[in-house]
Design an enzyme around this catalytic site. Sequence first.
Site, PDB file in Angstrom:
ATOM      1  N   HIS A  72     -10.182  -8.451 -11.181  1.00 18.37           N
ATOM      2  CA  HIS A  72     -10.177  -7.271 -12.049  1.00 18.37           C
ATOM      3  C   HIS A  72      -9.603  -7.630 -13.413  1.00 18.37           C
ATOM      4  O   HIS A  72      -8.592  -8.318 -13.506  1.00 18.37           O
ATOM      5  CB  HIS A  72      -9.339  -6.145 -11.419  1.00 18.37           C
ATOM      6  N   TYR A 200      -4.520   4.987 -11.594  1.00 20.80           N
ATOM      7  CA  TYR A 200      -3.231   5.573 -11.240  1.00 20.80           C
ATOM      8  C   TYR A 200      -3.144   6.897 -11.997  1.00 20.80           C
ATOM      9  O   TYR A 200      -3.172   6.895 -13.234  1.00 20.80           O
ATOM     10  CB  TYR A 200      -2.077   4.676 -11.688  1.00 20.80           C
ATOM     11  N   PRO A 292       5.374   1.057  -3.973  1.00 16.24           N
ATOM     12  CA  PRO A 292       4.078   0.371  -4.052  1.00 16.24           C
ATOM     13  C   PRO A 292       3.384   0.478  -5.409  1.00 16.24           C
ATOM     14  O   PRO A 292       2.422  -0.253  -5.654  1.00 16.24           O
ATOM     15  CB  PRO A 292       3.238   1.055  -2.967  1.00 16.24           C
ATOM     16  N   LYS A 296       3.645  -4.793  -6.181  1.00 18.64           N
ATOM     17  CA  LYS A 296       4.442  -6.004  -6.370  1.00 18.64           C
ATOM     18  C   LYS A 296       4.986  -6.619  -5.078  1.00 18.64           C
ATOM     19  O   LYS A 296       5.487  -7.742  -5.083  1.00 18.64           O
ATOM     20  CB  LYS A 296       5.624  -5.713  -7.313  1.00 18.64           C
ATOM     21  N   TYR A 384       2.060  -6.211 -15.014  1.00 16.48           N
ATOM     22  CA  TYR A 384       1.103  -5.932 -13.936  1.00 16.48           C
ATOM     23  C   TYR A 384       0.469  -7.224 -13.430  1.00 16.48           C
ATOM     24  O   TYR A 384       0.319  -7.441 -12.221  1.00 16.48           O
ATOM     25  CB  TYR A 384       0.027  -4.967 -14.442  1.00 16.48           C
TER      26      TYR A 384
END
Length: 389
Positions: A72, A200, A292, A296, A384
């Site tokens: 991604h 998200y 979550p 990580k 990220y």
Amino acid sequence: MKTQVAIIGAGPAGLLLGHLLRAEGIDAVVVERQSPDYVLGRIRAGVLERVTTDLMERLGLDARMHAEGIPHDGFNLADGERLIRIDITALTGRQVMVYGQTEVTRDLMDAAPARGLEVIYEAADVALHNVESDAPSISYTRGGAEHRIEARFIAGCDGFHGPSRKAIPERVARAFEKVYPFGWLGILADVPPCNHELIYANHANGFALASMRSETRSRYYIQVPLDEKIEDWPDDRLWDELAVRLGPDAAAHITRGPSIEKSIAPLRSFVFEPMRHGSLFLAGDSAHIVPPTGAKGLNLAASDVVYLSDALIGYFRRNDADGVAGYSGRALARVWKSERFSWQLTSLMHRFPENGPFERRMQVAELDYIANSDAAQTSIAENYVGLPL
Ligand code: APR
Ligand code: PHB
């Protein structure tokens, strides 16, 4: 039985460590409480940082990950009508790999026999002995018989509830914890994802996440109060709620289907210091938990294992104990940065029952800042995708 490193727990941390040690000719045995099927039945997050994909490549266990995993280039933060895309590849030059933790565990598990890594499943009553000495051991029972493994070191890779952390005396330890006032209700279904990247979403009803395992398998979550019962969430109600929280664009592309797994998990931030005491090391969830948000958990277990395997390889192959002495400090420096990022993303994207209009305005202002600042987006992207080791 005698070995060089006795590893407790056959989750990703224990299996990765065992394989890395075996690849250097170091003896290791893994002792696991559950059966292989039970271990593979646990559904966990599915976004791999480079630290994790690099380890699978180093072990030569990356074929299925590269064939079935999906690289991604970005992910999305949604807030009401607004969708902020974080282009992680443009901002950092790197990608993340969407590949389920369960699949990582399966690949490591399947390769163990051929690599000479012994994994003893269904070991009950695992106990640690003499961890302050140079000759620690673990005992366990299996099939009614008692067993003991003598080792030079013990690696406690036994997750949050395992016995290893408790073997470190309180007088030398300190735990840091934040428990969030909500959990995530997750659903896994064999339907195509609603979007090619993760979303998200911060919605007035609470957080939602659209994720995936493959082109045909989706993973979704919604924030729920801690006392929520799974029976109160039949599939239809959950799909309805996801459609509301993810917003009209995503909702238009949601394919509904029967759940193949549905569960509620609490959210917690937790760090235990130190991560070594005498001959006992902690790695992965035994030493720390992240919420979550940001995925990580597995990646932190992988970075612990990089540091720990370096330390043990130095000790056994080069007679160099510096890595052993420095392990806890090195690992914790990275752990705290991932803790910070997971906590911050959780705070930004969830509705906290104790928060009022001021805190909500702070979320809106921060999302506004992120939407309009390359610097803010770069900061999110580099966390990220994974900070350097
Ligand atoms: N004896 C032997 N094994 C044990 C014991 C025990 N008393 N207690 C726990 N275990 C085993 C568990 O059954 C589990 O298989 O230790 C293993 C720990 O695995 P994980 O919980 O997967 O933890 P870890 O390997 O550190 O991986 C971290 O996994 O938990 C997720 O979200 C987390 O992504 C993170 C990653
Ligand atoms: C998941 O796919 O299960 C997942 C993805 C990203 C997260 C958490 C979970 O941040």
